[in-house]
Design a protein around this motif. Structure first.
Motif, mmCIF file in Angstrom:
data_model
loop_
_atom_site.group_PDB
_atom_site.id
_atom_site.type_symbol
_atom_site.label_atom_id
_atom_site.label_comp_id
_atom_site.label_asym_id
_atom_site.label_seq_id
_atom_site.Cartn_x
_atom_site.Cartn_y
_atom_site.Cartn_z
ATOM 1 N N PRO A 114 73.443 -50.476 26.390
ATOM 2 C CA PRO A 114 74.138 -49.579 25.673
ATOM 3 C C PRO A 114 75.198 -48.732 26.716
ATOM 4 N N SER A 115 74.473 -48.443 27.848
ATOM 5 C CA SER A 115 74.951 -47.507 28.807
ATOM 6 C C SER A 115 74.289 -47.898 30.031
ATOM 7 N N SER A 116 75.265 -47.373 31.280
ATOM 8 C CA SER A 116 74.609 -47.829 32.537
ATOM 9 C C SER A 116 73.402 -47.442 32.918
ATOM 10 N N GLY A 117 72.343 -48.008 33.450
ATOM 11 C CA GLY A 117 71.215 -47.960 33.731
ATOM 12 C C GLY A 117 70.090 -47.627 32.613
ATOM 13 N N PHE B 37 64.989 -46.971 30.967
ATOM 14 C CA PHE B 37 65.677 -46.489 31.913
ATOM 15 C C PHE B 37 65.541 -46.920 33.392
ATOM 16 N N LYS B 38 66.752 -46.997 34.197
ATOM 17 C CA LYS B 38 66.612 -47.568 35.445
ATOM 18 C C LYS B 38 66.634 -46.152 36.283
ATOM 19 N N ARG C 198 62.970 -47.337 41.429
ATOM 20 C CA ARG C 198 62.171 -48.132 40.116
ATOM 21 C C ARG C 198 63.111 -49.120 39.459
ATOM 22 N N ASP C 199 62.730 -50.311 39.523
ATOM 23 C CA ASP C 199 63.438 -51.299 38.699
ATOM 24 C C ASP C 199 62.172 -52.058 37.924
ATOM 25 N N GLY C 200 61.253 -51.862 37.884
ATOM 26 C CA GLY C 200 60.097 -52.470 37.150
ATOM 27 C C GLY C 200 59.812 -53.682 37.845
ATOM 28 N N GLY C 201 60.239 -53.645 39.076
ATOM 29 C CA GLY C 201 59.477 -54.857 40.097
ATOM 30 C C GLY C 201 60.315 -55.837 39.855
ATOM 31 N N ARG C 202 61.281 -55.938 38.818
ATOM 32 C CA ARG C 202 61.967 -57.298 38.662
ATOM 33 C C ARG C 202 63.381 -57.527 39.712
ATOM 34 N N GLY C 203 63.744 -56.453 40.506
ATOM 35 C CA GLY C 203 64.722 -56.539 41.147
ATOM 36 C C GLY C 203 66.093 -56.526 40.534
ATOM 37 N N ARG C 204 66.168 -55.846 39.263
ATOM 38 C CA ARG C 204 67.291 -55.840 38.412
ATOM 39 C C ARG C 204 68.074 -54.477 38.872
ATOM 40 N N THR C 205 69.350 -54.723 38.488
ATOM 41 C CA THR C 205 70.232 -53.584 38.742
ATOM 42 C C THR C 205 70.829 -53.386 37.272
ATOM 43 N N GLY C 206 70.577 -54.140 36.189
ATOM 44 C CA GLY C 206 71.194 -53.945 34.990
ATOM 45 C C GLY C 206 70.340 -54.602 33.878
ATOM 46 N N GLY C 207 70.818 -55.555 33.313
ATOM 47 C CA GLY C 207 70.058 -56.113 32.258
ATOM 48 C C GLY C 207 70.786 -57.245 31.619
ATOM 49 N N ARG C 208 70.238 -57.760 30.409
ATOM 50 C CA ARG C 208 70.999 -58.827 29.655
ATOM 51 C C ARG C 208 71.817 -58.039 28.611
ATOM 52 N N SER C 209 72.921 -58.611 28.234
ATOM 53 C CA SER C 209 73.586 -58.293 27.011
ATOM 54 C C SER C 209 73.357 -58.821 25.833
#
Length: 134
Positions: free
Chosen positions: A97-100, A118-119, A123-134
């Motif tokens: 819905p918004s950045s991070g 929240f990013k 800390r990225d939850g250990g998944r190496g993601r910078t965003g997410g799925r839309s």
């Protein structure tokens, strides 16, 4: 999962979810509304509420589900939204819905529940993601 009156719910006690806000649908315009064009909705109150109350007013053609548009929901912050969704009845898959921020909605006993991740820096939850799925 039966609990005693004095016991906190599993979501906070066992799963480690943290209360974030309560979203309350309204049809009335409220002071300080902020418009979210991607959702065709107005929100207000969250920043000022000591209790995390967020008022939500929707346009008739809002893409938000009718259930969320008509029933209050409680929202919890989670560390790993994908893990938190396992085994739950997902009614709105994770989106950005918004950045991070990643958010999803589940249904429990007829009540919508929002989960928010929240990013955080470092800390990225250990998944190496910078965003997410839309």
């Amino acid at each position: 999962m039966k609990r005693e009156d004095h016991e906190p719910p599993c979501a906070t006690q066992r799963w480690g979810w943290r209360y974030h806000h309560t979203g309350i649908p309204t049809t009335e315009s409220r002071p300080g509304e902020r418009y979210l064009p991607q959702f065709k909705m107005h929100v207000s109150g969250f920043a000022e509420s000591a209790y995390g109350i967020e008022w939500m007013r929707f346009e008739a053609d809002s893409p938000i589900s009718q259930l969320v548009r008509t029933r209050p929901h409680v929202a919890f912050e989670v560390d790993d939204i994908d893990e938190a969704l396992r085994g739950k009845h997902v009614i709105s898959p994770p989106g950005v819905p918004s950045s991070g921020v990643r958010a999803a909605m589940i249904l429990d006993d007829g009540c919508p529940i929002e989960l928010i991740e929240f990013k955080r820096p470092g800390r990225d939850g250990g998944r190496g993601r910078t965003g997410g799925r839309s």
